[in-house]
Scaffold this active site. Structure first.
Site, short mmCIF file in Angstrom:
data_model
loop_
_atom_site.label_atom_id
_atom_site.label_comp_id
_atom_site.label_asym_id
_atom_site.label_seq_id
_atom_site.Cartn_x
_atom_site.Cartn_y
_atom_site.Cartn_z
CB THR A 146 -0.88 0.11 1.23
OG1 THR A 146 -0.27 -0.21 2.44
CG2 THR A 146 -2.09 -1.18 0.88
CB THR A 184 -0.73 -1.40 9.85
OG1 THR A 184 -1.47 -1.04 10.83
CG2 THR A 184 -1.61 -1.58 8.64
CD GLU A 263 2.25 5.15 6.33
OE1 GLU A 263 1.32 4.35 5.53
OE2 GLU A 263 1.93 5.97 7.13
CG ASN A 387 -0.57 8.29 7.49
OD1 ASN A 387 -1.22 7.53 7.36
ND2 ASN A 387 0.63 8.27 7.62
CB THR A 392 -6.47 11.56 -2.43
OG1 THR A 392 -5.60 12.13 -1.81
CG2 THR A 392 -7.93 12.32 -1.90
#
Length: 392
Positions: A146, A184, A263, A387, A392
């Site tokens: 992802t 996650t 991230e 985040n 989008t």
């Protein structure tokens, strides 16, 4: 005696396993967004799932089957199929019913945006194009990504002293919403070792505690966290200590890779806590450090602010005392049992450590023999950017 050798092949390294990634239209620009793992022999399966009470539909579907065997896992990215109620579980069931007869008790796993019904028609259309003879583990590993910036896979051949061997391989995804509870993350491990299901579950639970449950990027626990271990026993070979070590090496590597790929992260930091009253208290301290936003932002700024480390230790709830505490950045000691070593020279040395892509912060509480290691990363502007625009 046994020997572990790292090999290529990921989830296809073990005999009889196949995998690939496909495009179902969930991601733009023809990017891979669904993956499968298939075994030509029925597998025992062990699993560990999220502690989040808002459990995603694929996990609910899995648990509803009770004690079962399988030979197929379907994974999709971009849509978590979480907070979708009973309809989400029905969607999983309808998708899996479209698979051919060579598939036995299939299961599904999902990752992506929460609170949106899964695009069932797109996935069903793609599932019908699956080539069950494909061995493309890299495509499978890329398909489940992802916000990951790179794919994550690893495999070992385990050779025993009598010349026999078995294989174990894995792939995983995870870069955000990673918290020591698991993280996650999705992780799929395959092996041809002839291992008993109860022992599989025992070893998976034990290793999850010190690997995936010790990893933190941002302190959030997902609705979809999943680790699955599948064994088709095709090698006919098993050695408990060798299997346990190989499983630990695989899970440690993947947990660290997830944190390294956090991230916006620029650093992978190990928090090595020792001298605690118990292992449990050491775990509490290590996880407090890996989750602390003040610590994470100091890491990002490459600021050896050891006071934040000491403060977090003291606030963790574990027994601690400034007269017994020792703090080091790699081998640079900045505080030792009430003595300050943080002069201009030591600050410079500690700053140089913090410029490294990977390093360890050692905290010896000086109270007992408890120890635990947690993995964390820094937190910077890029995390907010990713985040803020996630949907989008």
């Amino acid at each position: 005696m046994y020997k572990l050798s790292k090999i290529d092949g990921g989830v296809c390294a073990a005999e009889g396993f196949f995998a690939d990634g496909l495009h179902a239209g969930l991601k733009p620009a023809n990017a891979l967004d669904i993956a499968f793992i298939y075994s030509d022999a029925i597998c025992e399966i062990a699993s560990v799932f999220t502690t989040n009470k808002m459990t995603a539909a694929p996990i609910r579907h899995f648990r509803a089957q009770g004690d079962f065997k399988t030979n197929f896992v379907l994974i999709n990215a971009k849509n978590a199929n979480a907070m979708t109620g009973d309809n989400g579980v029905k969607d999983v069931d309808e998708i899996l019913k479209e698979l051919p007869e060579n598939v036995f008790n299939p299961v599904m796993s999902s990752t992506g945006v929460i609170g949106v019904r899964i695009p069932k028609a797109k996935i069903i259309a793609s599932v019908k194009k699956i080539d069950f003879e494909r061995k493309n583990p890299l495509s499978a590993a890329k398909a489940i990504m992802t916000t990951d910036s790179f794919s994550k896979q690893i495999a070992f051949r385990v050779e025993l002293s009598d010349g026999s061997n078995f294989h174990i391989g894995a792939m995983a995804k995870g870069a955000g919403m990673i918290n020591p509870a698991m993280a996650t993350m999705l992780c799929f491990i395959t092996t041809d070792a002839k291992v008993d299901k109860a022992e599989m579950q025992e070893l998976l639970d034990t290793n999850t505690h010190v690997t995936f449950n010790a990893a933190s990027v941002d302190g959030d626990t997902s609705t979809n966290d999943t680790v699955m271990l599948l064994s088709n026993a095709k090698s006919g070979v098993y050695h408990k200590e060798a299997f346990k070590e190989a499983l630990y090496e695989i899970m440690t590597f993947l947990a660290r890779e997830m944190v390294r790929d956090g991230e916006g992260a620029t650093k992978l930091v190990t928090f090595d806590v020792s001298g605690a009253k118990s292992d449990k208290e050491a775990e509490v301290v290590a996880k407090a450090l890996s989750n602390s936003l003040l610590v994470k932002t100091a890491l990002y700024g490459e600021d050896p602010n050891w006071g934040r480390i000491a403060s977090t230790v003291g606030a963790s709830g574990a027994e601690a005392n400034e007269e017994t505490l020792r703090i080091s950045f790699n081998d640079v000691c900045v505080y030792d049992k009430g003595e300050l070593y943080f002069d201009e020279e030591m600050e410079k040395k500690a700053s140089e450590v913090m410029k490294l892509e990977s390093f360890t912060i050692f905290c010896d509480l000086g109270i007992g023999h408890g120890k635990f290691r947690a993995y964390g990363c820094d937190l910077g502007y890029k995390y907010v950017e990713i985040n803020a625009d996630y949907r989008t």
